[in-house]
Scaffold this motif. Structure first.
Motif, PDB file in Angstrom:
ATOM      1  N   LEU A  16       0.830  -1.214   0.000  1.00 12.60           N
ATOM      2  CA  LEU A  16       0.000   0.000   0.000  1.00 12.60           C
ATOM      3  C   LEU A  16       0.864   1.263   0.000  1.00 12.60           C
ATOM      4  O   LEU A  16       0.552   2.245  -0.679  1.00 12.60           O
TER       5      LEU A  16
ATOM      6  N   GLN B   8       2.305   1.707  -3.460  1.00 14.70           N
ATOM      7  CA  GLN B   8       1.285   2.201  -4.387  1.00 14.70           C
ATOM      8  C   GLN B   8       1.035   3.690  -4.181  1.00 14.70           C
ATOM      9  O   GLN B   8       0.864   4.438  -5.154  1.00 14.70           O
ATOM     10  N   ARG B   9       1.018   4.138  -2.915  1.00 15.68           N
ATOM     11  CA  ARG B   9       0.806   5.556  -2.636  1.00 15.68           C
ATOM     12  C   ARG B   9       1.966   6.396  -3.174  1.00 15.68           C
ATOM     13  O   ARG B   9       1.752   7.458  -3.774  1.00 15.68           O
TER      14      ARG B   9
ATOM     15  N   ARG C 227       1.713   6.618  -6.884  1.00 19.91           N
ATOM     16  CA  ARG C 227       0.618   7.501  -7.273  1.00 19.91           C
ATOM     17  C   ARG C 227       1.019   8.966  -7.096  1.00 19.91           C
ATOM     18  O   ARG C 227       0.731   9.810  -7.959  1.00 19.91           O
ATOM     19  N   GLU C 228       1.706   9.271  -5.989  1.00 15.37           N
ATOM     20  CA  GLU C 228       2.152  10.646  -5.740  1.00 15.37           C
ATOM     21  C   GLU C 228       3.195  11.074  -6.760  1.00 15.37           C
ATOM     22  O   GLU C 228       3.184  12.221  -7.220  1.00 15.37           O
TER      23      GLU C 228
END
Length: 212
Positions: free
Chosen positions: A180, A183-184, A187-188
């Motif tokens: 997680l 993934q964050r 994405r950022e």
């Protein structure tokens, strides 16, 4: 995490209970200590680290209840007692060896990407869990059944290898927390990249001004 562990526990206990029954029906075995429990423990430790070890008491109990209550080999039902329970529990807790493996590689994805590394981890799990099972049973029942446990638990070891391969390809064998976070971060980084791209309208205006 709680929901995930509860699901793993329910599925693991149900399949273990039925699996011990089926394996006892297929094989005349004095004591079958595992059906799918080793695979469940591998998944739990992969996904949640040491917290995955919390499943072991219930998984061990499902093994004992199946062998004692519905074992087709009636003469062997008495072997599924508290001594075997402690041995099976030690077997499942020995999967903590996975935590040392993860600490060494630092990124569980390295193990998943390499089939050789994944199978090496499964082989270590089989050896360590077998030794823990045999030694604890020897200390409680004064019977050393190393060779017997190798034969009786053969189905469980095969399920561990095959299941690990299948689940790794389906993206289930992951450290959920790290996954997680990664993934964050990705994405950022993607959002930052988009923000840094020049706006097409501004580019067109600059071109028009240049033409004038």
């Amino acid at each position: 995490m709680a929901i995930d562990l509860i699901i793993l526990t329910v599925v693991g206990c149900a399949v273990e209970f039925l699996g011990i029954f089926v394996f006892n029906k297929m094989l005349v075995a004095k004591m079958i200590a595992t059906a799918i429990s080793l695979l469940i423990m591998l998944v739990a430790t992969f996904r949640w680290g040491w917290k995955g070890l919390l499943l072991s008491p219930l998984l061990a109990l499902s093994t004992i209840l199946s062998g004692y209550l519905i074992n087709p080999q009636v003469t062997f039902r008495q072997n599924y007692d508290w001594r075997l329970y402690l041995a099976v529990l030690a077997q499942l807790l020995s999967m903590a060896i996975n935590l040392l493996w993860f600490k060494k590689v630092k990124d569980e994805r390295e193990t998943i990407k390499s089939l050789q590394s994944l199978f090496a981890l499964c082989a270590i799990d089989c050896v360590v869990s077998l030794l823990a099972l045999s030694l604890v049973y020897f200390m409680t029942a004064f019977t050393f059944s190393l060779l017997g446990f190798i034969i009786w638990n053969a189905f469980g070891y095969v399920i561990l290898f095959v299941g690990a391969f299948i689940l790794s390809r389906q993206g289930i064998l992951v450290n959920v927390k790290k996954n997680l976070i990664n993934q964050r971060i990705e994405r950022e980084e993607a959002e930052d990249f988009k923000l840094n791209l020049p706006d097409e309208k501004e580019d067109n205006l600059e071109k028009k001004k240049g033409d004038f």
